[in-house]
Design a protein around this motif. Sequence first.
Motif, mmCIF file in Angstrom:
data_model
loop_
_atom_site.group_PDB
_atom_site.id
_atom_site.type_symbol
_atom_site.label_atom_id
_atom_site.label_comp_id
_atom_site.label_asym_id
_atom_site.label_seq_id
_atom_site.Cartn_x
_atom_site.Cartn_y
_atom_site.Cartn_z
ATOM 1 N N VAL B 57 -36.257 -22.792 -30.515
ATOM 2 C CA VAL B 57 -35.107 -22.295 -29.575
ATOM 3 C C VAL B 57 -34.900 -23.419 -28.605
ATOM 4 O O VAL B 57 -33.553 -23.634 -28.401
ATOM 5 N N TRP B 58 -35.849 -23.948 -28.038
ATOM 6 C CA TRP B 58 -35.694 -25.122 -26.949
ATOM 7 C C TRP B 58 -34.796 -26.184 -27.618
ATOM 8 O O TRP B 58 -33.642 -26.693 -27.161
ATOM 9 N N GLU B 59 -34.965 -26.556 -28.845
ATOM 10 C CA GLU B 59 -34.433 -27.690 -29.671
ATOM 11 C C GLU B 59 -32.877 -27.330 -29.919
ATOM 12 O O GLU B 59 -32.258 -28.220 -29.770
ATOM 13 N N LEU B 60 -32.896 -25.946 -30.246
ATOM 14 C CA LEU B 60 -31.479 -25.757 -30.834
ATOM 15 C C LEU B 60 -30.577 -25.231 -29.604
ATOM 16 O O LEU B 60 -29.303 -25.059 -29.855
ATOM 17 N N LEU B 61 -31.156 -24.840 -28.598
ATOM 18 C CA LEU B 61 -30.466 -24.123 -27.553
ATOM 19 C C LEU B 61 -29.231 -25.198 -27.033
ATOM 20 O O LEU B 61 -27.945 -24.427 -27.002
ATOM 21 N N PRO B 62 -29.227 -26.397 -26.983
ATOM 22 C CA PRO B 62 -27.914 -27.117 -26.544
ATOM 23 C C PRO B 62 -26.937 -27.060 -27.615
ATOM 24 O O PRO B 62 -25.715 -27.301 -27.405
ATOM 25 N N ARG B 63 -27.210 -26.687 -29.023
ATOM 26 C CA ARG B 63 -26.419 -26.818 -29.945
ATOM 27 C C ARG B 63 -25.673 -25.326 -29.972
ATOM 28 O O ARG B 63 -24.586 -25.322 -30.645
ATOM 29 N N LEU B 64 -26.547 -24.268 -29.581
ATOM 30 C CA LEU B 64 -26.070 -22.839 -29.848
ATOM 31 C C LEU B 64 -25.084 -22.737 -28.726
ATOM 32 O O LEU B 64 -23.947 -21.991 -28.704
ATOM 33 N N ILE B 65 -25.366 -23.063 -27.276
ATOM 34 C CA ILE B 65 -24.381 -22.708 -26.350
ATOM 35 C C ILE B 65 -23.936 -24.071 -25.858
ATOM 36 O O ILE B 65 -24.964 -25.009 -25.829
ATOM 37 N N THR B 66 -22.816 -24.039 -25.429
ATOM 38 C CA THR B 66 -22.334 -25.330 -24.589
ATOM 39 C C THR B 66 -22.816 -25.473 -23.450
ATOM 40 O O THR B 66 -22.266 -24.619 -22.561
ATOM 41 N N THR B 77 -34.715 -32.031 -24.927
ATOM 42 C CA THR B 77 -35.270 -31.004 -26.150
ATOM 43 C C THR B 77 -36.435 -31.765 -26.446
ATOM 44 O O THR B 77 -36.770 -32.941 -26.049
ATOM 45 N N PRO B 78 -37.210 -30.953 -27.021
ATOM 46 C CA PRO B 78 -38.497 -31.497 -27.665
ATOM 47 C C PRO B 78 -38.538 -32.639 -28.216
ATOM 48 O O PRO B 78 -39.244 -33.522 -28.272
#
Lengths: 263, 296
Positions: B57-66, B77-78
Motif C-alpha cells: 500500500v505504501w509503495e502504491l500510494l503515490p500512484r493511486l492518489i496524486t 516509498t519502500p
Amino acid sequence: MLDEAAPRQSFTDKHRKVLLGLLAVAIFLAAWQAVFLVVPFNKLFVSKPDLIWDALVKLIASGDLIRDLAISAVPFVYGFGAAVVVGVALGIVMGWRERVSYALDPIMTIFYASPLVALAPLVIVFFGVGVSGKAIIIFVLSVFPFIFNAQAGVRAVDRLLINVVRSMGGTERDLYLKVIVPSVLPYIVAGARIAVGRGLIGILVGEFFAASEGIGYAIARFGDLFALDRMFACIFAIMVIAVVLTEGIRWAERAAFPWRAGQ
Amino acid sequence: MGGARGVPVAGRTMTDARALETGVAPAADPGAPGRSLWHRLEPTILGTTSIVVLLVVWELLPRLITVSAGTKLFFTTPSQIAGTLWRLFATGSIWTPLGVSASGFALGLSLSIVVGLPLGVLIGRSRTLNAMLDPFITAFNATPRLVFLPLLMLWFGLGLEMKVVIVFIGALFPILINTYEGVRNADKTLINVVRSFGASEWDIARLVVVPNAMPYIVAGLRLAIGRAVLGVVVAEFFGSESGLGVMMVQAAGRYQVDVVFSGLIVFAVLSLAMTAMVQVLESRLTRWRPQRAGEE
C-alpha cells in the motif's frame, strides 16, 4: 547491615530509610557546595546549589518557569491523551481478537524496536514547529506501552471468572464492570507509568529541535547562554515533575489496586 | 518497597516479549495438537501478510492518489528506501558514521555494565547503602536523561565523550535496578549455607547472588540496549559532529526522506541483533539452571 532474615518492616525501619535518604541528599548538596571552597569556581562551566536555588526562586517569581511549563504541557496533553485512547483501544482489540494480534504483532514489534525518536526531524519538517509536531512525537513515543499493556491485560483476564459471571446470569455490563475492567486497568496504569517517561522525552526532543518557547527550549537556551544556574534550575524542575508523575502513578496503583501491590 | 521501584514488572515483560518474538505470536498453542496446518501457520501467515500489505500500500500510494509537488518532497516509498540502503552499503559511505555511532554505543554500554552490576549487587546486599542511594536512583531513573544533554555538551563537547556519557546514563539504570531486584530475590537458605561454610561476602556474591540474579540482569541488559541505542540517536541529533544520527538529521534537512528511513532501519536492525545476541548469551549462562517448575 545485611538483611537476610528481612523481618517485617516496623514503622521505625521505614523511617530509617527516609532519614538515610534525606541524609544522603543533604551530604550530596553540602559536598557540592563545599567543593568550590577548594576548587576554583567558574560559573560558565558549573554551578552551585545556592546559586541554583536563587535562580529557581527568581524564575518562579517572574513566572517564566510556570509559563514555559504551561506551554510544554499543551502538546503533552494532546499527544499523551491520544496515546491513551488509541493505545488502549488497539491493545484491547489485539488482546481480544487473536487474529488481529497475529496480524499486528510483528508490525508493532518492529515499530517498537526501532528508535522512533529518529523520525522526529521528519515529523518537525512535515508538521512544523508548532503544537501538532510535538504532540505527534509524544504520541508516537508513548502509545506503545499502552498497546502492549492493554493487550497483556486482556490476555490475563481470567476466563473462569467470565464463565462464572455468565453462569450466574450476569449481563454484558456486569462482565465488563466486574471482571474485564478491574483486571485490565492495572496493566494500563502500569503502562501509563512507562509512557509518561517516554512522553517527557518527546517534549524535550521536540523542543530541542525546534521551538521558541517551552521548558526544553529554556534548558537549551540557558545552555547556549552559559547561564548554568538557570539551566540547572530548569533541569531540577523537570526532575521534580518526572518524579512526581511516575511516583504519583505508582502511588495510585498501590492505592487503587492493592491486590497487585506485590508486583 | 524496593520491588516496586524502577523498572516495572509489566514494563519489563512487555519489553522482553516484544524485543524478541518477531513473528510468532505468544498465544500460538491454545489450539494445541490435532489442528490443521493452516491453524498452526496462521500467526505466521497473518503476520507476514499484514507486513506485505502495509509495504505494498505504501509503495502504491503515490500512484493511486496524486500527491502535490510539495508533499512529494516528504514522501518516499519502500523501494526507494531499499535502493538507498543498498547504495549506502555498496558505496561504503555508511561505514564511517556507523562506526562512530557504534563506538559510542559500545563504550557507553560497557561502562554502564561495569558500574551498574557491582553497584546493583552492593545496594542489593546493604540496606543502608540502598536507603542512601534510593533518592538519587529514583530521581535519575524517572528523569529523561535528555535534559542533561545541553549540560553534557558544555562539559564534554560534541565528540565521543558526550555520546558515551549520555548512553551510560541511560543504560546504567535498567542494569542497576534489575541487578538489585535479582540480588534481593536470592535464596536466603543458599546464602546461609554458603556462609556457614565460611564464605566471605565476595564468595556469596560470586557463588550465590550473581548467578541467581542472572535472568534479571539479562532482562536489564535488554532494556539497556534499547536505551543505549536511543541515547546514541538523541546525542547525535542534537550535539555531535559525526555519526549515523547526524547523517539522518542532515538528510532530513535536505528532504532526503529515504536516507532518514534507511538510518532508522539500520538502527532497528542493530538493536534487534543485539537483543538476539543477549538472548543467546542468556541461554548459555543459565544452562546449568534446573527447570523452573522442578525447583525446590
